[in-house]
Design an enzyme around this catalytic site. Structure first.
Site, PDB file in Angstrom:
ATOM      1  CG  ASP A 134      -1.959   1.100   1.157  1.00 27.69           C
ATOM      2  OD1 ASP A 134      -2.967   0.891   0.471  1.00 27.69           O
ATOM      3  OD2 ASP A 134      -1.753   2.158   1.773  1.00 27.69           O
ATOM      4  CG  ASN A 142      -4.495  11.282  -5.392  1.00 25.68           C
ATOM      5  OD1 ASN A 142      -3.807  11.379  -6.400  1.00 25.68           O
ATOM      6  ND2 ASN A 142      -5.065  10.140  -5.045  1.00 25.68           N
ATOM      7  CG  HIS A 147      -7.022  12.998  -8.474  1.00 23.33           C
ATOM      8  ND1 HIS A 147      -7.184  11.903  -7.657  1.00 23.33           N
ATOM      9  CD2 HIS A 147      -7.810  13.975  -7.951  1.00 23.33           C
ATOM     10  CE1 HIS A 147      -8.038  12.194  -6.690  1.00 23.33           C
ATOM     11  NE2 HIS A 147      -8.433  13.454  -6.846  1.00 23.33           N
ATOM     12  CG  ASP A 151      -3.678   9.005 -12.063  1.00 25.88           C
ATOM     13  OD1 ASP A 151      -4.089   8.537 -10.983  1.00 25.88           O
ATOM     14  OD2 ASP A 151      -4.419   9.515 -12.917  1.00 25.88           O
ATOM     15  CD  GLU A 177      -4.759   4.396  -1.738  1.00 26.38           C
ATOM     16  OE1 GLU A 177      -5.137   4.634  -0.582  1.00 26.38           O
ATOM     17  OE2 GLU A 177      -5.458   4.638  -2.739  1.00 26.38           O
TER      18      GLU A 177
END
Length: 265
Positions: A134, A142, A147, A151, A177
């Site tokens: 994780d 973010n 975002h 990404d 994630e």
């Protein structure tokens, strides 16, 4: 079309000339052998009959041959088109199957595909270890950087994870994630070494924020051995999740393993 008609007439004419010549040869030879006289009318008939009868028949035969050839060519062209269409359908099917089973952003198997592989390994009682990886503080990335930058971070993390494992190991994106890793034919000690190598690989990613300042990307990792949970695959997932939870509460950017919750470290 005109060229084809000319060809048919030419070939039929050749056959007719040959037939006329053959008719005269047979007629004259037979009359000479038998000693039977012949008239001018006989000679006319010998030339006229092959023309009247033979030319139409030869023309019809060559016409049918042309039609058969055209039909064969059309069938070959149709077969080629069908083969091309079949190849295109196969490629389209493969692309659709790939898109349905892989994450568009990272190119890794998606959650459904990864869990299928995990189910198969568990069903076959394989000596594998499940890792759940994780990304740490990802919501902050973010929220603060956007975002698109988030990404980009996920793609870099996915690449680092993939580089840290072997070809036969399975890596998938199983959440926003969160990544799943199925390490094949390893024990917990070997899996822990791989997980630590993975953690360091992510930590060393040369990733920069939009303002040009570098920002460390880190992950927390929890792991569980399939053989320690033979009853249900959900037990393996639950165990790895609990280990991941322990790693998060240990300060993040660390790993947690163990066959029982008391052994998490």
């Amino acid at each position: 079309m005109r060229g084809r008609a000319t060809s048919i007439i030419a070939r039929a004419s050749v056959v007719t000339v040959v037939a006329v010549a053959a008719t005269y040869a047979v007629f004259l030879a037979a009359r000479g052998f038998l000693g039977v006289p012949y008239t001018r009318l006989d000679l006319v008939e010998c030339g006229l009959i092959p023309v009247v009868v033979g030319f139409p028949i030869a023309s019809y035969v060559f016409l049918q041959l042309e039609r058969l050839r055209a039909a064969r060519d059309a069938l070959s062209a149709l077969n080629a088109e069908m083969q091309s269409a079949h190849r295109q359908l196969k490629v389209a099917h493969e692309l659709m199957a790939y898109a349905a089973s892989h994450d568009k952003m990272t190119g890794l198997p998606n959650r459904e595909r990864f869990l299928d592989r995990l189910e198969d390994a568990h069903r076959n009682s394989e000596e594998d270890v499940l890792l759940i990886v994780d990304a740490d503080h990802f919501k902050q990335i973010n929220d603060r950087l956007g975002h698109l930058k988030g990404d980009d971070a996920l793609v870099e993390i996915a690449r680092a994870i993939r580089r840290s494992v072997r070809e036969k190991d399975v890596v998938g994106r199983i959440g926003g994630e969160e990544f799943g890793v199925l390490l094949k034919d390893v024990d917990l000690a070997q899996a822990a070494e791989t997980a630590e190598r993975m953690r360091r690989a992510v930590e060393q990613i040369p990733w920069c924020a939009p303002n040009g300042l570098s920002r460390a990307l880190t992950v927390s990792i929890g792991g569980a051995a399939l053989r320690d949970h033979p009853a249900k695959v959900s037990d393996v997932l639950s165990r790895a999740d609990r280990c991941l939870y322990a790693a998060k509460h240990s300060g993040r950017n660390c790993i947690a393993f163990g066959s029982s919750i008391g052994e998490v470290a």
